[in-house]
Design an enzyme around this catalytic site. Structure first.
Site: not given
Ligand code: GDP
Ligand code: MN
Length: 394
Positions: A197, A100
């Site tokens: 993101e 992530y």
């Protein structure tokens, strides 16, 4: 404004962040021919929310026929209330590890934060809640951006909580992370984004770092600086803004200054300060304001009508409090607007109007003739509307 994945990835590419080769398709036929070009693909619903994988909006297709079938299925889906206007087909990645990586606005620290975790793939909110130690964080100086040594330290911190075998050798990982984090950070700044993101950030078995997913949220207050993106979103803009409060989206369309607050008393006033103190008055009387709506100075009958219509779109509203201080705004104009709107919209809810200032007598006389009781004192008017709403609820 939330960009769709394919738009976010176009932005990633323009910043030099590597993404899988892909094509957007709006029909099963388009998906089939895209898959003919790309080979084995993953077919992904283009909706502005995460969790598509879990909802069945991400499917692997090994042949053009499978891609067609997958697209046909996904295009008919509704994912957590979102229609799927298009699918993105991407060459299948040979996933070794899922990380992530996110850059997000930290309002408390008043700067962008960089978040990195080896617990990628799943929703970062879940990771943050269950195992916060698995997320490494960095708050770079906004003027220098993240420096190479900071990014290496961030990566090492994230690695410390990583489980299992690493696909990449440590030095190679550090070398790849430095330019990647800098690029994502720069993109976030350039787009006035509150979030950029990559989840998952894929490490392929052949040792490449590729953006498997892409999420970009542009600060609503900066949208005027990114009209190109707004235009590009075009027909999908509706889908993208459906994550926003629908009442506020509608208010923006009507050019009204409106904030949805969630209570049951609609509040309309002229001037932000007056509206804010009106909210306070309603609260002090034990009521709960449904919204903030400022009709500004010099509002004409038509604006008043628009404002009432807007407040009534909120199904929670059980009463309306209009508070007007007449300066440039004329009492009789406001009264005419209110009466006209009440008649046309057939408003049966309690409506309390407090009006002082320019042409207040004319305004109040018009209201009284039309059967709307006007008030002079704002606290008194607030008390009355709260009472009427509480009474109506019984
Ligand atoms: P989200 O669920 O909305 O966040 O959608 P993602 O794009 O993150 O996809 C969800 C999951 O699908 C990922 O975590 C991957 O495990 C898987 N996935 C996505 N793209 C690919 C791909 O190209 N190849 C493979 N094998 N899996 C993929
Ligand atoms: Mn994802």
């Amino acid at each position: 404004m939330k960009l769709l994945e394919h738009q976010a990835k176009a932005q990633f590419r323009s910043e030099g962040i590597e993404c899988p080769m892909g094509r957007v398709a709006r029909t099963p036929g388009e998906a089939e021919s895209a898959a003919r070009e790309l080979g084995e693909v993953v077919v992904k619903a283009q909706v502005p929310i995460g969790g598509r994988g879990k909802a069945g909006g991400v499917k692997v297709a090994r042949s053009p026929e499978e891609a067609r079938a997958a697209a046909s299925q996904i295009l008919q889906m509704e994912i957590r209330g979102y229609r799927v206007p298009a699918v993105l087909l991407e060459e299948l990645l040979d996933i070794g590890q899922e990380l992530y990586l996110g850059v997000t606005l930290d309002r408390d620290r008043r700067r962008l934060a960089v978040l990195l975790s080896f617990a990628g793939g799943m929703e970062i909110e879940d990771v943050a809640e269950r195992t916060p130690e698995k997320i490494a964080k960095l708050w770079p100086d906004p003027f220098s951006g993240p420096l190479p040594f900071e990014i290496r330290q961030l990566t090492l911190n994230a690695l410390a909580s990583a489980q299992g075998e690493q696909v990449l050798e440590r030095s190679r990982l550090l070398g790849l992370m430095v330019p990647l984090v800098r690029r994502l950070y720069q993109l976030c700044q350039r787009l006035d984004a509150t979030l950029c993101e990559i989840n998952p950030l894929v490490i392929t078995r052949s040792g490449q770092l590729i953006a498997g997913d892409g999420k970009v949220e542009v600060d609503q207050n900066a949208e005027y600086r990114h009209q190109d993106l707004v235009r590009e979103l075009g027909g999908d803009a509706e889908a993208a803004s459906s994550g926003d409060d629908q009442l506020e989206v509608e208010a923006r369309r009507r050019g009204l200054t409106y904030v949805h607050l969630g209570g049951d008393i609609g509040v309309i006033g002229n001037g932000a300060g007056l509206v804010m103190s009106t909210l306070d008055l309603v609260k002090q009387q034990g009521g709960s304001p449904a919204n903030f709506l400022d009709i500004g100075g010099g509002a004409k009958a038509e604006v008043v009508r628009q404002a009432l219509e807007m407040v009534l779109l909120d199904p929670e509203v059980k009463g309306i409090f209009v508070n007007i201080f007449g300066g440039i705004t004329r009492g009789d104009e406001v009264a005419k607007g209110l009466i006209q709107a009440r008649d046309e919209l057939q408003i049966k809810l309690p409506l309390v109007v407090r009006m002082t200032g320019t042409r207040e007598e004319e305004g109040r006389r018009l209201l009284e003739e039309a059967g709307i009781t006007p008030a002079v004192s704002a606290p008194e008017a607030a008390r009355r509307v709260v009472e009427m709403v509480a009474g109506a609820g019984r």
